[in-house]
Design a protein around this motif. Structure first.
Motif, PDB file in Angstrom:
ATOM      1  N   SER A 163      -6.868  -6.046   4.723  1.00 39.60           N
ATOM      2  CA  SER A 163      -6.818  -4.605   4.977  1.00 39.60           C
ATOM      3  C   SER A 163      -5.362  -4.210   5.197  1.00 39.60           C
ATOM      4  CB  SER A 163      -7.656  -4.281   6.218  1.00 39.60           C
ATOM      5  OG  SER A 163      -7.576  -2.915   6.519  1.00 39.60           O
ATOM      6  N   LEU A 164      -4.873  -3.278   4.370  1.00 39.85           N
ATOM      7  CA  LEU A 164      -3.481  -2.836   4.451  1.00 39.85           C
ATOM      8  C   LEU A 164      -3.413  -1.370   4.863  1.00 39.85           C
ATOM      9  CD1 LEU A 164      -1.965  -4.351   1.168  1.00 39.85           C
ATOM     10  CD2 LEU A 164      -1.878  -5.294   3.500  1.00 39.85           C
ATOM     11  N   GLY A 165      -2.753  -1.107   5.957  1.00 43.73           N
ATOM     12  CA  GLY A 165      -2.495   0.267   6.369  1.00 43.73           C
ATOM     13  C   GLY A 165      -1.403   0.860   5.487  1.00 43.73           C
ATOM     14  N   PRO A 166      -1.129   2.148   5.618  1.00 45.04           N
ATOM     15  CA  PRO A 166      -0.076   2.783   4.822  1.00 45.04           C
ATOM     16  C   PRO A 166       1.264   2.065   4.997  1.00 45.04           C
ATOM     17  CG  PRO A 166      -1.337   4.420   6.049  1.00 45.04           C
ATOM     18  CD  PRO A 166      -1.775   3.079   6.545  1.00 45.04           C
ATOM     19  N   GLY A 167       1.875   1.680   3.877  1.00 44.96           N
ATOM     20  CA  GLY A 167       3.170   1.001   3.899  1.00 44.96           C
ATOM     21  C   GLY A 167       3.106  -0.491   4.175  1.00 44.96           C
ATOM     22  N   ASP A 168       1.929  -1.001   4.560  1.00 47.93           N
ATOM     23  CA  ASP A 168       1.795  -2.437   4.838  1.00 47.93           C
ATOM     24  C   ASP A 168       1.784  -3.233   3.544  1.00 47.93           C
ATOM     25  OD1 ASP A 168       1.671  -1.908   7.531  1.00 47.93           O
ATOM     26  OD2 ASP A 168      -0.496  -2.239   7.706  1.00 47.93           O
ATOM     27  N   SER A 169       2.088  -4.526   3.671  1.00 47.65           N
ATOM     28  CA  SER A 169       2.109  -5.384   2.483  1.00 47.65           C
ATOM     29  C   SER A 169       1.381  -6.699   2.751  1.00 47.65           C
ATOM     30  CB  SER A 169       3.547  -5.669   2.049  1.00 47.65           C
ATOM     31  OG  SER A 169       4.231  -6.389   3.054  1.00 47.65           O
TER      32      SER A 169
ATOM     33  N   ASN B 266       0.851  -1.190   0.000  1.00 43.41           N
ATOM     34  CA  ASN B 266       0.000   0.000   0.000  1.00 43.41           C
ATOM     35  C   ASN B 266       0.888   1.242   0.000  1.00 43.41           C
ATOM     36  OD1 ASN B 266      -1.606   2.204   0.554  1.00 43.41           O
ATOM     37  ND2 ASN B 266      -2.563   1.343   2.373  1.00 43.41           N
ATOM     38  N   LYS B 267       0.931   1.922  -1.142  1.00 44.92           N
ATOM     39  CA  LYS B 267       1.689   3.166  -1.252  1.00 44.92           C
ATOM     40  C   LYS B 267       0.780   4.330  -1.645  1.00 44.92           C
ATOM     41  CE  LYS B 267       6.274   1.355  -1.813  1.00 44.92           C
ATOM     42  NZ  LYS B 267       7.472   1.361  -2.641  1.00 44.92           N
ATOM     43  N   LEU B 268      -0.474   4.262  -1.206  1.00 41.78           N
ATOM     44  CA  LEU B 268      -1.403   5.351  -1.483  1.00 41.78           C
ATOM     45  C   LEU B 268      -0.842   6.638  -0.889  1.00 41.78           C
ATOM     46  CD1 LEU B 268      -4.794   3.564  -0.690  1.00 41.78           C
ATOM     47  CD2 LEU B 268      -3.799   4.007  -2.949  1.00 41.78           C
TER      48      LEU B 268
END
Length: 143
Positions: A62-68, A39-41
Motif C-alpha cells: 500500500s503506497l500513500g501519495p508520493g510513497d515508493s 505513487n504519483k496519482l
C-alpha cells in the motif's frame, strides 16, 4: 613436504581465481536491476500494488501519495524476465508489465536499458522516468 604445500597453495589459488572469474562472468550475464514504483496519482489516493513474476511474488504493498516501493533482481540468461504488477486505487484497477527484458534491458528498444527503472504511476498511464530529466516514457495500461 614443501612441494606438497606448494601444490596445495597453487591448487587453492587457481580455485579462488576460477571462482572470482565465474562470479564476474555471471554478474555480466545476469544484469542487476532495481525497480522503483512511485505513487504519483493526481487524486492523491492510496495506491495498492502487487508485483510478481513466474516464480516470485513481491506481495501486496500500500503506497500513500508520493510513497515508493522497490525491489531488485537479475535478468535471466535468456533475457525473458518479466515482472507484472496490478495497481488499484479507488474506482480503478489496472495491470502493467513493470519490467520486461525485451523493453527495459534491450539497447535496441525505443526506451533503452535501465539498471534503475523508476516508474511514476499516474491515473492515465505508468511512466518510466528518464535519468537525464527529459520527458518520461509513458505506456498504456495493459488492462
Amino acid at each position: 613436504m614443501a612441494s606438497s604445500r606448494n601444490q596445495n597453495f597453487i591448487f587453492m589459488l587457481i580455485s579462488v581465481l576460477i571462482i572470482l572469474a565465474t562470479m564476474s562472468f555471471t554478474s555480466a550475464l545476469f544484469s542487476a536491476k532495481h525497480v522503483v514504483i512511485v505513487n504519483k496519482l493526481v487524486t492523491r489516493a492510496t495506491l495498492i500494488v502487487h508485483c510478481m513474476n513466474k516464480s516470485e511474488d513481491k506481495g501486496v504493498i500500500s503506497l500513500g501519495p508520493g510513497d515508493s516501493f522497490d525491489f531488485r533482481f537479475r535478468v535471466n540468461l535468456r533475457k525473458t524476465t518479466v515482472y507484472t504488477c496490478s495497481f488499484a486505487w479507488p474506482g480503478n484497477t489496472a495491470t502493467f508489465d513493470i519490467f520486461r527484458a525485451d523493453r527495459d534491458d534491450n539497447p535496441q528498444s525505443k526506451v533503452g536499458v535501465c539498471s534503475e527503472c523508476i516508474w511514476s504511476i499516474y491515473e492515465p498511464a505508468p511512466c518510466r522516468d528518464r535519468r537525464d530529466g527529459g520527458q518520461p516514457n509513458c505506456f498504456p495500461w495493459a488492462s
